[in-house]
Design an enzyme around this catalytic site. Structure first.
Site, PDB file in Angstrom:
ATOM      1  N   ASP A  31       0.757  -1.303  -0.117  1.00 33.85           N
ATOM      2  CA  ASP A  31      -0.009   0.199   0.009  1.00 33.85           C
ATOM      3  C   ASP A  31       0.823   1.143  -0.013  1.00 33.85           C
ATOM      4  O   ASP A  31       1.902   1.184   0.808  1.00 33.85           O
ATOM      5  CB  ASP A  31      -1.211  -0.111   1.203  1.00 33.85           C
ATOM      6  N   GLN A  95     -14.743   2.401   1.294  1.00 35.22           N
ATOM      7  CA  GLN A  95     -14.026   2.011   0.100  1.00 35.22           C
ATOM      8  C   GLN A  95     -13.691   3.257  -0.769  1.00 35.22           C
ATOM      9  O   GLN A  95     -14.544   3.904  -1.174  1.00 35.22           O
ATOM     10  CB  GLN A  95     -14.743   1.154  -0.701  1.00 35.22           C
ATOM     11  N   HIS A 101     -10.444  -5.315  -3.235  1.00 34.30           N
ATOM     12  CA  HIS A 101      -8.784  -5.349  -2.725  1.00 34.30           C
ATOM     13  C   HIS A 101      -9.166  -5.679  -1.042  1.00 34.30           C
ATOM     14  O   HIS A 101      -9.944  -5.251  -0.561  1.00 34.30           O
ATOM     15  CB  HIS A 101      -8.297  -4.059  -2.616  1.00 34.30           C
TER      16      HIS A 101
HETATM   17  P1  5GP Z   1      -9.874   1.418   0.390  1.00 32.06           P
HETATM   18  O1  5GP Z   1      -9.830   2.759   1.174  1.00 32.06           O
HETATM   19  O2  5GP Z   1     -10.509   1.737  -0.996  1.00 32.06           O
HETATM   20  O3  5GP Z   1     -10.252   0.152   1.178  1.00 32.06           O
HETATM   21  O4  5GP Z   1      -8.111   1.429   0.253  1.00 32.06           O
HETATM   22  C1  5GP Z   1      -7.638   1.813  -0.929  1.00 32.06           C
HETATM   23  C2  5GP Z   1      -6.286   1.788  -0.673  1.00 32.06           C
HETATM   24  O5  5GP Z   1      -5.331   1.860  -1.944  1.00 32.06           O
HETATM   25  C3  5GP Z   1      -5.469   2.817   0.542  1.00 32.06           C
HETATM   26  O6  5GP Z   1      -5.043   2.090   1.546  1.00 32.06           O
HETATM   27  C4  5GP Z   1      -4.450   3.626  -0.434  1.00 32.06           C
HETATM   28  O7  5GP Z   1      -3.446   3.985   0.343  1.00 32.06           O
HETATM   29  C5  5GP Z   1      -4.318   2.552  -1.483  1.00 32.06           C
HETATM   30  N1  5GP Z   1      -3.674   3.235  -2.776  1.00 32.06           N
HETATM   31  C6  5GP Z   1      -4.340   4.164  -3.481  1.00 32.06           C
HETATM   32  N2  5GP Z   1      -3.912   4.524  -4.493  1.00 32.06           N
HETATM   33  C7  5GP Z   1      -2.725   3.619  -4.671  1.00 32.06           C
HETATM   34  C8  5GP Z   1      -1.754   3.627  -5.506  1.00 32.06           C
HETATM   35  O8  5GP Z   1      -1.587   4.266  -6.669  1.00 32.06           O
HETATM   36  N3  5GP Z   1      -0.732   2.725  -5.333  1.00 32.06           N
HETATM   37  C9  5GP Z   1      -0.642   1.801  -4.150  1.00 32.06           C
HETATM   38  N4  5GP Z   1       0.457   0.940  -3.904  1.00 32.06           N
HETATM   39  N5  5GP Z   1      -1.720   2.120  -3.209  1.00 32.06           N
HETATM   40  C10 5GP Z   1      -2.853   2.876  -3.402  1.00 32.06           C
END
Ligand code: 5GP
Ligand code: ZN
Length: 115
Positions: A31, A95, A101
């Site tokens: 992440d 999300q 994910h």
């Molecule tokens: P959500 O909030 O959708 O459950 O989590 C999305 C996750 O994706 C977050 O923890 C954020 O830091 C990660 N993330 C968003 N954009 C990128 C990216 O371009 N590369 C990586 N490695 N992680 C990302």
């Protein structure tokens, strides 16, 4: 492959990431904004928007993903002390990225209940 999806573009390599595991079905990468000493995202290579979009036909894919996730957890040294797996889903789930994910979080003790 959804051309506007960040995670589809990570799978294809178009957007760089630190991959820790990949096969023909799933990809695991660090992440970009870790909230624990180990914070890895495990995703299917095929675009599925969220857990709420999962269908019967995804049964084998998701089984494969969970087996891969446990291998990654072990390779990261998390299997003895444990870890947490989180799948934020939809608006109330918090999300942000619309490609399903599984957050693999470890390396510290986790609180309950989550925020
Ligand atoms: P959500 O909030 O959708 O459950 O989590 C999305 C996750 O994706 C977050 O923890 C954020 O830091 C990660 N993330 C968003 N954009 C990128 C990216 O371009 N590369 C990586 N490695 N992680 C990302
Ligand atoms: Zn996608």
């Amino acid at each position: 492959m959804e051309k506007d999806c960040i995670f589809c573009r990570i799978v294809s390599g178009e957007i760089p990431s630190e991959k820790v595991y990949e096969d023909g079905t799933v990809t695991a990468f660090k992440d970009i904004n870790p909230v624990a000493p180990v914070h890895i995202l495990v995703i299917p290579n095929r675009h599925i928007p969220s857990l709420a979009h999962v269908q019967e036909s995804d049964r084998e894919l998701l089984g494969h993903l969970l087996v891969a996730l446990t291998k990654v957890a072990t390779s990261q040294g998390l299997d003895q002390r444990g870890y947490r797996v989180v799948v934020n889903t939809g608006q109330d789930g918090g999300q942000a990225v619309g490609h399903i994910h599984f957050h693999l979080l470890g390396g510290r003790s986790m609180a309950w209940p989550p925020g």
